[in-house]
Write an enzyme that holds these catalytic residues in place. Structure first.
Site, PDB file in Angstrom:
ATOM      1  N   ASN A   8      -4.886  12.753   0.282  1.00 25.77           N
ATOM      2  CA  ASN A   8      -5.579  11.523  -0.088  1.00 25.77           C
ATOM      3  C   ASN A   8      -4.627  10.372   0.222  1.00 25.77           C
ATOM      4  O   ASN A   8      -3.671  10.147  -0.509  1.00 25.77           O
ATOM      5  CB  ASN A   8      -5.942  11.558  -1.584  1.00 25.77           C
ATOM      6  CG  ASN A   8      -6.574  10.253  -2.039  1.00 25.77           C
ATOM      7  OD1 ASN A   8      -6.894   9.382  -1.231  1.00 25.77           O
ATOM      8  ND2 ASN A   8      -6.749  10.113  -3.342  1.00 25.77           N
TER       9      ASN A   8
ATOM     10  N   LYS B  29      -5.176   7.258   0.112  1.00 24.10           N
ATOM     11  CA  LYS B  29      -5.409   6.044  -0.693  1.00 24.10           C
ATOM     12  C   LYS B  29      -5.395   4.815   0.238  1.00 24.10           C
ATOM     13  O   LYS B  29      -5.908   4.897   1.341  1.00 24.10           O
ATOM     14  CB  LYS B  29      -4.388   5.966  -1.828  1.00 24.10           C
ATOM     15  CG  LYS B  29      -4.329   7.292  -2.610  1.00 24.10           C
ATOM     16  CD  LYS B  29      -3.544   7.258  -3.880  1.00 24.10           C
ATOM     17  CE  LYS B  29      -3.612   8.626  -4.562  1.00 24.10           C
ATOM     18  NZ  LYS B  29      -2.964   8.684  -5.850  1.00 24.10           N
TER      19      LYS B  29
ATOM     20  N   HIS C  14     -12.326   9.927  -8.304  1.00 29.26           N
ATOM     21  CA  HIS C  14     -10.863   9.885  -8.447  1.00 29.26           C
ATOM     22  C   HIS C  14     -10.506   9.006  -9.640  1.00 29.26           C
ATOM     23  O   HIS C  14     -11.177   8.007  -9.907  1.00 29.26           O
ATOM     24  CB  HIS C  14     -10.232   9.332  -7.164  1.00 29.26           C
ATOM     25  CG  HIS C  14      -8.745   9.529  -7.156  1.00 29.26           C
ATOM     26  ND1 HIS C  14      -7.895   8.679  -7.823  1.00 29.26           N
ATOM     27  CD2 HIS C  14      -7.974  10.483  -6.585  1.00 29.26           C
ATOM     28  CE1 HIS C  14      -6.645   9.114  -7.657  1.00 29.26           C
ATOM     29  NE2 HIS C  14      -6.665  10.208  -6.912  1.00 29.26           N
TER      30      HIS C  14
ATOM     31  N   GLU D  76      -8.326   6.845 -10.029  1.00 28.69           N
ATOM     32  CA  GLU D  76      -8.106   5.425  -9.690  1.00 28.69           C
ATOM     33  C   GLU D  76      -9.436   4.692  -9.586  1.00 28.69           C
ATOM     34  O   GLU D  76      -9.530   3.522  -9.942  1.00 28.69           O
ATOM     35  CB  GLU D  76      -7.276   5.320  -8.401  1.00 28.69           C
ATOM     36  CG  GLU D  76      -5.811   5.673  -8.679  1.00 28.69           C
ATOM     37  CD  GLU D  76      -5.059   6.282  -7.513  1.00 28.69           C
ATOM     38  OE1 GLU D  76      -5.496   6.148  -6.357  1.00 28.69           O
ATOM     39  OE2 GLU D  76      -4.012   6.918  -7.769  1.00 28.69           O
TER      40      GLU D  76
ATOM     41  N   GLU E 275      -6.739  16.574 -11.751  1.00 26.27           N
ATOM     42  CA  GLU E 275      -5.650  15.624 -11.532  1.00 26.27           C
ATOM     43  C   GLU E 275      -5.320  14.913 -12.837  1.00 26.27           C
ATOM     44  O   GLU E 275      -5.954  13.905 -13.182  1.00 26.27           O
ATOM     45  CB  GLU E 275      -6.067  14.565 -10.496  1.00 26.27           C
ATOM     46  CG  GLU E 275      -6.322  15.122  -9.123  1.00 26.27           C
ATOM     47  CD  GLU E 275      -6.045  14.090  -8.025  1.00 26.27           C
ATOM     48  OE1 GLU E 275      -5.356  14.444  -7.070  1.00 26.27           O
ATOM     49  OE2 GLU E 275      -6.498  12.933  -8.146  1.00 26.27           O
TER      50      GLU E 275
ATOM     51  N   GLY F  31       1.365   9.991  -8.976  1.00 25.70           N
ATOM     52  CA  GLY F  31       2.294   8.967  -8.494  1.00 25.70           C
ATOM     53  C   GLY F  31       3.482   8.729  -9.416  1.00 25.70           C
ATOM     54  O   GLY F  31       4.208   7.755  -9.267  1.00 25.70           O
TER      55      GLY F  31
ATOM     56  N   SER G   7       1.552  14.463  -8.101  1.00 18.89           N
ATOM     57  CA  SER G   7       2.944  14.651  -7.685  1.00 18.89           C
ATOM     58  C   SER G   7       3.209  16.025  -7.056  1.00 18.89           C
ATOM     59  O   SER G   7       4.255  16.634  -7.284  1.00 18.89           O
ATOM     60  CB  SER G   7       3.898  14.397  -8.856  1.00 18.89           C
ATOM     61  OG  SER G   7       3.791  13.047  -9.289  1.00 18.89           O
TER      62      SER G   7
HETATM   63  P1  13P Z   1       0.312  11.743  -5.900  1.00 19.66           P
HETATM   64  O1  13P Z   1       0.443  13.012  -5.114  1.00 19.66           O
HETATM   65  O2  13P Z   1       0.896  10.545  -5.219  1.00 19.66           O
HETATM   66  O3  13P Z   1       0.779  11.925  -7.313  1.00 19.66           O
HETATM   67  O4  13P Z   1      -1.271  11.418  -5.982  1.00 19.66           O
HETATM   68  C1  13P Z   1      -2.136  12.415  -6.396  1.00 19.66           C
HETATM   69  C2  13P Z   1      -3.527  11.974  -6.173  1.00 19.66           C
HETATM   70  O5  13P Z   1      -4.016  11.062  -6.824  1.00 19.66           O
HETATM   71  C3  13P Z   1      -4.299  12.616  -5.091  1.00 19.66           C
HETATM   72  O6  13P Z   1      -5.639  12.263  -5.151  1.00 19.66           O
END
Ligand code: 13P
Length: 249
Positions: free
Chosen positions: A9, A11, A95, A97, A167, A173, A213
């Protein structure tokens, strides 16, 4: 045996030129990877470059979001048919976010899901608890609410076409991964809910990815858990060597 799936992903990272450069380095590193499915979700504006670069390879594309309507006056939105047309087989839905920064609700997740299935896309649906929810002992409650919020309108045959991603928000992150044990416990709960609602066979075949992560140095431990069927990778998917190391765990 469930086939592993490793999804990137990206982003809000990588314009078209950076996307082409990524694929050029990444493709040869994974061309022999026939043990798992590989999916990359670039931003909308880089999908055309990604589709061109991925043509004839073992890499599939996903969109990071979509609207549930087929067309109409929805400024700024992208329809399921448009992302299919751009070369996507998958779409990420719900997601954290989107839920936390853009007010996505269980209801909109459920509408998007139905629209994605209707358009022949495979939805990768994200669920996960926040830190304060975990600390309050509410993980199970939150995952159960998100599960039924997203899936209660689906038939077993529709549900059998989705991929789930667990997740935990506190691991995204932050460099703070859930332990393989914590992730496996959450996956077990999600599989149990799937079993109760959609039956044992569908639950058994459901692929559940872990995200938060994921890195080249922790993917092996995560994948050693039979409950974990792959990863949804943010930061560590931006570098071709790093994402290839995850794919080739
Ligand atoms: P990270 O791997 O940067 O923690 O992000 C995970 C994520 O949100 C994947 O959709």
């Amino acid at each position: 045996m469930r086939r592993p799936l490793m999804a990137a992903n990206w982003k809000m990272h990588k314009a078209a030129g950076e996307t082409r450069a990524f694929f050029e380095k990444f493709k040869p590193l994974v061309e022999r990877a026939d043990h798992c499915d590989i999916v990359i979700a670039p931003p909308f504006t880089s999908l055309a470059a990604a589709a061109e670069a991925a043509r004839g390879s073992n890499i599939s594309l996903a969109a990071q979001d979509m609207h549930w309507e087929k067309k109409g006056a929805f400024t700024g939105e992208v329809a399921p048919g448009m992302i299919r047309d751009a070369g996507c087989e998958y779409v990420i839905v719900g997601h954290s976010e989107r839920r936390n920064f853009f007010y996505e609700t269980d209801d909109s997740v459920s509408r998007k899901l139905a629209a994605a299935l209707d358009a022949g896309l495979t939805p990768i649906v994200c669920v996960g608890e926040k830190l304060e929810e975990r600390e309050a002992g509410a993980t199970e409650l939150v995952l159960t609410r998100q599960f039924f919020g997203a899936f209660s309108a689906l038939t077993a045959s529709q549900f059998s076409r989705i991929i789930l991603a667990y997740e935990p928000v506190w691991a995204i992150g932050t460099g703070r991964t859930a332990t393989p044990q914590m992730a496996a416990d959450a996956h077990r709960l999600l599989r149990k809910l799937s079993d109760e609602r959609f039956g044992t066979e569908v639950a058994h075949n459901l692929r559940i990815l872990y995200g938060g992560s994921v890195k080249p140095d922790n993917i092996k431990g995560l994948m050693a858990q039979t409950e974990i069927d792959g990863g949804l990778v943010g930061g560590a998917s931006l570098d071709p060597d790093s994402f290839a190391a995850i794919v080739n765990f």
